[in-house]
Enzyme design. Structure first.
Site, PDB file in Angstrom:
ATOM      1  N   HIS A  58       0.808  -1.218   0.000  1.00 53.01           N
ATOM      2  CA  HIS A  58       0.000   0.000   0.000  1.00 53.01           C
ATOM      3  C   HIS A  58       0.843   1.272   0.000  1.00 53.01           C
ATOM      4  O   HIS A  58       0.285   2.363   0.107  1.00 53.01           O
ATOM      5  CB  HIS A  58      -0.905   0.003   1.239  1.00 53.01           C
ATOM      6  CG  HIS A  58      -0.104   0.145   2.497  1.00 53.01           C
ATOM      7  ND1 HIS A  58       0.643  -0.876   3.022  1.00 53.01           N
ATOM      8  CD2 HIS A  58       0.105   1.208   3.302  1.00 53.01           C
ATOM      9  CE1 HIS A  58       1.260  -0.454   4.106  1.00 53.01           C
ATOM     10  NE2 HIS A  58       0.960   0.818   4.300  1.00 53.01           N
ATOM     11  N   HIS A  73       1.854   7.021  -0.627  1.00 49.75           N
ATOM     12  CA  HIS A  73       0.993   6.195   0.225  1.00 49.75           C
ATOM     13  C   HIS A  73      -0.346   6.045  -0.476  1.00 49.75           C
ATOM     14  O   HIS A  73      -0.995   7.037  -0.791  1.00 49.75           O
ATOM     15  CB  HIS A  73       0.826   6.868   1.592  1.00 49.75           C
ATOM     16  CG  HIS A  73       0.571   5.898   2.704  1.00 49.75           C
ATOM     17  ND1 HIS A  73      -0.641   5.294   2.889  1.00 49.75           N
ATOM     18  CD2 HIS A  73       1.391   5.406   3.659  1.00 49.75           C
ATOM     19  CE1 HIS A  73      -0.558   4.477   3.945  1.00 49.75           C
ATOM     20  NE2 HIS A  73       0.665   4.520   4.433  1.00 49.75           N
TER      21      HIS A  73
END
Lengths: 151, 78
Positions: A58, A73
Site C-alpha cells: 500500500h 501512500h
C-alpha cells in the site's frame, strides 16, 4: 538543480492538509501534495527516477541518487488491508524510472472497504520551502508533474 | 545507532512488559500497549519521534521511513 516529482496516480491534486491523517496533513515526515485518485483499477507509478528503497503493498518510497526520498501512500490506514487488492510489479531495491508502474490497485474498492483512497506524495525530511512548482488544485494524470524538490 | 533508538523508544513506551504488539507502517510504528499511562511522549520525541498519537492503548509513533528497521530492532529486544 531540482528533482521533478510526478503524480503516481491519476486524480485531483489537492493540498496535503486535506489528507485525513495528522502524520501527513501536519507534514510530520515532510511536505508534499495529496492526490484524490479517480476510481477504478489503476497502476500507481514511480514519482521519480531512483531506487525502490521501501516497498509495502500500500505504500512505497523511491530514493533518488542525490539523496532525496519520495513517499507514495496509496490510501489512508490501508496497511490494515494487509496487501489485499494490491498487486506489486517491482521489488525492493529495484532501479525504477519516473512513470514506471509499481503497484496495481483499485481506489474504488479501497473506499468500498471504508478507507480513504487519497494518496499523499511526500518529500521525506525536506523543508516546506524546498518544494517548488507545486500543483495542488488540478486534475492530473499518472506521470504528470506534481512538484519539484531542490537537490 | 538504530538499535539505540529502538532501545530508547521501547523504554519510552513503558518497556518490554508493556508491549502487546508493534507493527511497522511506512512512516510509523503502530503499537498496542498494556498500560497507556506508562507511555512517555516527551521521551519518545527525545528518542527521535517526529510525532506521537495516542488513543488509550493504541499508540502511533511517527519515526519516518526508518519504521521498518526500528520495529525489527524492537522485536529483537522483546
Amino acid at each position: 538543480m531540482s528533482i521533478r516529482v510526478v503524480s503516481p496516480v491519476a486524480g485531483l491534486a489537492a493540498p496535503i492538509g486535506e489528507v485525513p491523517d495528522p502524520v501527513f496533513s501536519q507534514e510530520m515526515v515532510g511536505p508534499g501534495v495529496a492526490v484524490k485518485p479517480n476510481g477504478g483499477s489503476a497502476e500507481a507509478v514511480a514519482p521519480v527516477d531512483g531506487t525502490l528503497s521501501t516497498l509495502h503493498p500500500h505504500a512505497f518510497v523511491v530514493s533518488t541518487e542525490d539523496g532525496r526520498a519520495i513517499l507514495v501512500h496509496l490510501g489512508i490506514d490501508t496497511v490494515k488491508l494487509e496487501g489485499a487488492g494490491f498487486a506489486l510489479h517491482a521489488a525492493k531495491g529495484d532501479r525504477v524510472r519516473a512513470g514506471q508502474g509499481i503497484v496495481t490497485w483499485n481506489p474504488t474498492e479501497v473506499e468500498e472497504q471504508g478507507y480513504s483512497a487519497v494518496c499523499p506524495v511526500v518529500a521525506l525530511e525536506v523543508g516546506k520551502e524546498e518544494l517548488t512548482d507545486v500543483i495542488e488544485d488540478a486534475q492530473v494524470a499518472a506521470g504528470d508533474p506534481l512538484f519539484a524538490v531542490d537537490s | 545507532m538504530a538499535e539505540d533508538k529502538a532501545t530508547a523508544i521501547l523504554a519510552a513506551l513503558g518497556g518490554q512488559g508493556n508491549i502487546v504488539e508493534i507493527e511497522p507502517c511506512i512512516t510509523r510504528l503502530r503499537c498496542e500497549i498494556e498500560d497507556g499511562s506508562k507511555v512517555d511522549e516527551a521521551a519518545l520525541k527525545t528518542a527521535g519521534a517526529h510525532g506521537v498519537m495516542q488513543q488509550g492503548t493504541v499508540v502511533q509513533v511517527v519515526v519516518g521511513p526508518e519504521a521498518d528497521t526500528i520495529a525489527s530492532d524492537i522485536e529483537d529486544l522483546l
